[in-house]
Each structure stands twice: as C-alpha cells, then as structure tokens.
Design a protein around this motif. Sequence first.
Motif, short mmCIF file in Angstrom:
data_model
loop_
_atom_site.label_atom_id
_atom_site.label_comp_id
_atom_site.label_asym_id
_atom_site.label_seq_id
_atom_site.Cartn_x
_atom_site.Cartn_y
_atom_site.Cartn_z
N MET A 64 0.70 -1.41 0.26
CA MET A 64 -0.03 -0.02 -0.04
C MET A 64 0.81 1.27 -0.06
SD MET A 64 -3.25 -1.22 2.41
CE MET A 64 -2.15 -1.91 3.72
N GLY A 65 2.26 1.10 -0.20
CA GLY A 65 3.03 2.25 -0.34
C GLY A 65 3.97 2.68 0.91
N GLY A 66 3.81 1.76 1.93
CA GLY A 66 4.39 2.04 3.29
C GLY A 66 5.72 1.64 3.23
N GLY A 67 6.67 2.04 4.22
CA GLY A 67 8.01 1.70 4.20
C GLY A 67 8.02 0.49 5.44
N LEU A 68 8.89 -0.34 5.49
CA LEU A 68 9.06 -1.16 6.39
C LEU A 68 10.34 -1.87 6.67
CD1 LEU A 68 6.87 -2.88 8.67
CD2 LEU A 68 6.81 -4.68 7.14
N THR A 69 10.98 -1.86 7.82
CA THR A 69 12.31 -2.48 7.84
C THR A 69 12.64 -3.09 9.31
OG1 THR A 69 14.70 -2.08 7.38
CG2 THR A 69 13.71 -0.29 8.68
N ASN A 88 11.66 3.71 21.58
CA ASN A 88 10.33 3.33 21.75
C ASN A 88 9.33 4.67 21.78
OD1 ASN A 88 10.78 0.80 22.08
ND2 ASN A 88 9.84 0.70 24.21
N SER A 89 9.97 5.79 21.96
CA SER A 89 9.26 7.23 21.82
C SER A 89 8.82 7.44 20.15
CB SER A 89 10.15 8.39 22.31
OG SER A 89 11.00 8.76 21.65
N PHE A 90 9.46 6.93 19.33
CA PHE A 90 9.10 7.00 18.08
C PHE A 90 7.82 6.22 17.51
CE2 PHE A 90 13.50 8.35 17.89
CZ PHE A 90 13.64 9.37 16.81
N ASP A 91 6.96 7.01 17.02
CA ASP A 91 5.69 6.14 16.74
C ASP A 91 5.93 5.14 15.51
OD1 ASP A 91 4.07 7.68 18.45
OD2 ASP A 91 3.56 9.10 17.01
N GLU A 92 6.89 5.67 14.73
CA GLU A 92 7.35 4.72 13.77
C GLU A 92 7.77 3.39 14.21
OE1 GLU A 92 8.43 7.65 13.90
OE2 GLU A 92 7.74 8.91 12.24
N VAL A 93 8.19 3.19 15.38
CA VAL A 93 8.73 1.96 15.82
C VAL A 93 7.37 1.09 16.41
CG1 VAL A 93 10.08 1.03 17.75
CG2 VAL A 93 11.04 2.78 16.64
N ILE A 109 10.54 -0.84 12.16
CA ILE A 109 10.13 0.45 11.76
C ILE A 109 9.24 0.42 10.61
CG2 ILE A 109 10.88 2.97 11.22
CD1 ILE A 109 13.69 2.11 12.00
N ALA A 110 8.14 1.28 10.77
CA ALA A 110 6.74 1.35 9.81
C ALA A 110 6.69 2.69 9.34
CB ALA A 110 5.71 0.21 10.10
N THR A 111 6.65 3.25 8.23
CA THR A 111 6.33 4.51 7.68
C THR A 111 5.45 4.54 6.76
OG1 THR A 111 8.26 4.38 6.42
CG2 THR A 111 8.65 5.33 8.59
N GLU A 112 4.82 5.71 6.59
CA GLU A 112 4.07 6.12 5.62
C GLU A 112 4.50 5.87 4.04
OE1 GLU A 112 1.86 9.78 5.85
OE2 GLU A 112 1.60 9.46 8.21
N ASN A 134 20.36 -1.10 9.46
CA ASN A 134 19.14 -1.25 8.56
C ASN A 134 19.06 -2.59 7.73
OD1 ASN A 134 16.79 -0.51 7.63
ND2 ASN A 134 17.82 0.85 6.04
N MET A 135 18.05 -3.24 8.34
CA MET A 135 18.01 -4.66 7.63
C MET A 135 16.89 -4.85 6.89
SD MET A 135 20.38 -7.13 10.15
CE MET A 135 21.65 -6.45 10.99
N PRO A 136 16.46 -4.13 5.78
CA PRO A 136 15.18 -4.43 5.17
C PRO A 136 15.15 -5.63 4.53
CG PRO A 136 16.56 -2.84 3.95
CD PRO A 136 17.42 -3.19 5.18
N LYS A 137 14.16 -6.30 4.38
CA LYS A 137 13.81 -7.64 3.84
C LYS A 137 14.24 -7.24 2.15
CE LYS A 137 9.31 -8.06 2.25
NZ LYS A 137 7.90 -8.43 2.62
N GLN A 138 14.97 -8.27 1.81
CA GLN A 138 15.36 -8.31 0.11
C GLN A 138 14.46 -9.28 -0.64
OE1 GLN A 138 19.61 -8.93 1.43
NE2 GLN A 138 19.95 -6.89 0.32
#
Lengths: 149, 169
Positions: A64-69, A88-93, A109-112, A134-138
């Motif tokens: 749906m266009g979001g970022g995830l790592t 934990n203070s980051f909403d994206e975590v 981490i999940a972002t818009e 940073n280890m995003p899935k490949q």
Amino acid sequence: MILHSLDRKIINHLQGGFPLTENPWDELSRQLDIPVDEMICRVERMTSEGILSRFGPIYNAEKMGGGLTLAAMKVATERFDEMTDIVNSFDEVAHNYARDHELNMWFVIATETPEQITQVISKIEKKTGLKVFNMPKQEEYFLELKFEV
Amino acid sequence: MTVKPLAMTETSEIDAIDRQIIAATQSGLPLSRNPYHDIARQLDLDVNDVLQRMQNMLDNGIIRRIGVIPNHYKLGYKSNGMSVWNIPEEKISQLGKLVGALDFVSHCYQRPRFLPEWPYNLFAMVHGKTHDEVIEKVATIAALLGDDNRGHKILFSTKILKKTGLRIR
C-alpha cells in the motif's frame, strides 16, 4: 493448552481459508461439517481468550506504499533502559525486542512512505548516538499459512 | 499510517473506497453470520462491490490472506528464536524457499549483511514449546543446509520492549 478437536480443525482450516463470498460461514459449515453458529461461537471464544490474535483480512502494508524495515543496535547494558525509551518514543517503531546478542536491540520501523525509513533511522542515530543497522527484507521466503495446531 | 498509492512497481493502486474497506476491516471482520454484508452496510456500499474490491486486493497481494492468526504463545509455543544464517549469495533463493517451507518457520527473509560484524543474510523465525525445542529445530535447518551454511546463530528474545500493531489510517 489443550484445544478441543473442533477448535483445532477450525484454526487449521481458517488460517488462510475464510471464504470471500456472500455467505462464507455456510460454505465453511459444509466443508468442515460443523454448524454455523457453533463455528462462530468457537471463533468468538478463541478470540476473546487470546488463542486467536486476529480474525479477518491480513494486509500487506508495503503493497500500500508504506516503508518497513528491521533495525538493530548495540546498546551498552547500563544504558539499555534509557535507549529503550528513546527508541520506543518514535511512533514509527512498531515492535521492539531485546535479544541475546551483541546486537541486543531489534526493532521494526513502519512509515507512510519508503523514503521516511532513512529519516527515522537518522533521527534515532542522532538521539541515541548509536549506529542503527538497517536490515530491510530483500526477499521473502515464507508461506505463512501452515501453522498446524 | 496514511495509505497513499505510490507510483512504484511494488505498489498497487487503491482508491478511496478501498481505503474505507481497509480501515473498516484491519482490526478484524465482525463475528456475525454475514460479515461482508455488515461491512457493506456500515460503509453504505453494495456487498458485491465489497467482495469484488477485496478479491482484487487479494489478487494483487494487498490482502495477504483472510483468516485467523493463532497466538503462538497462548498455544504453548513459548519460545521463539530468530535464527540467522550465512548463505552464499548464489544459493540463497533456492535455500530460502526450502527453509521458508518448514512448518516451524513462521517468517523467512533475505536481509543485507554488515561485514565483518554481521555476516548473516538469511533470517528464519523458529517457534517451539521450549528453548531446547527451538535449538533442536534450528539443528534440523542446519542439517538441511549442510555445507551451504557458512555459520549461524539463534537470537532468543529476552524481553518484549514494545509491541503495537501496524496501523493504517
């Protein structure tokens, strides 16, 4: 936990197979030979007891266009609580786990948008003074619908 | 997070109505006799429109699947280990599929290495009733990979520090 054989049957069948039709329970009732009301009742009970963590569609955020790592950090034991609060203070975590390794903090981490991932990572690095791995899935290699109970 | 269709190859187009359906169903379907009818009524849509749109989202992978997710922990699978493996690049696609198909592996991904400190490029989440059972299952994976496994580790979780679901607004 001992599960009733019908609960077991329902879980195993429903992991990937809730029909997308006007009367999904009727179809299942025929397939599993369990009355509709009893099935709904069992799923309801298992959901409220926490045996099932979800019932419904499982969405893929990235499509749906979001970022995830998945990201990891090496945190000194004496500063672990302090660093946990910062991360934990980051909403994206979304999730954060302590793990038994030199890289001892692992978080999702999940972002818009995908671009925001690097921004969030730089902010975390700045605030913690630590390197974020940073280890995003490949590539994805799982089938996901086969947890037999 | 806000859902925005992006002009990316991996991203599929969804419109405002799809987004309403996502918002209405992301925390689950109603446990009623006709859940899709209920969603349609709630959104003032025709049930066939809801079914068709959800079918499209299933077909293009926006919906992974529709069903239940059992809670591993409640079912007695109290231990989970993130097993990580160093696999030759040219074999990872073939071996990743092999590992991902095992019934005790819930997630299996290729991820980047960070040399020299992190040589592991294949991640497989292994669930078991005990730590020993996870260790045993990881040994099964090691045997399966044979010489193509250039080193592996199991990272057990020692504490959940944060757990919030992914949310789409």
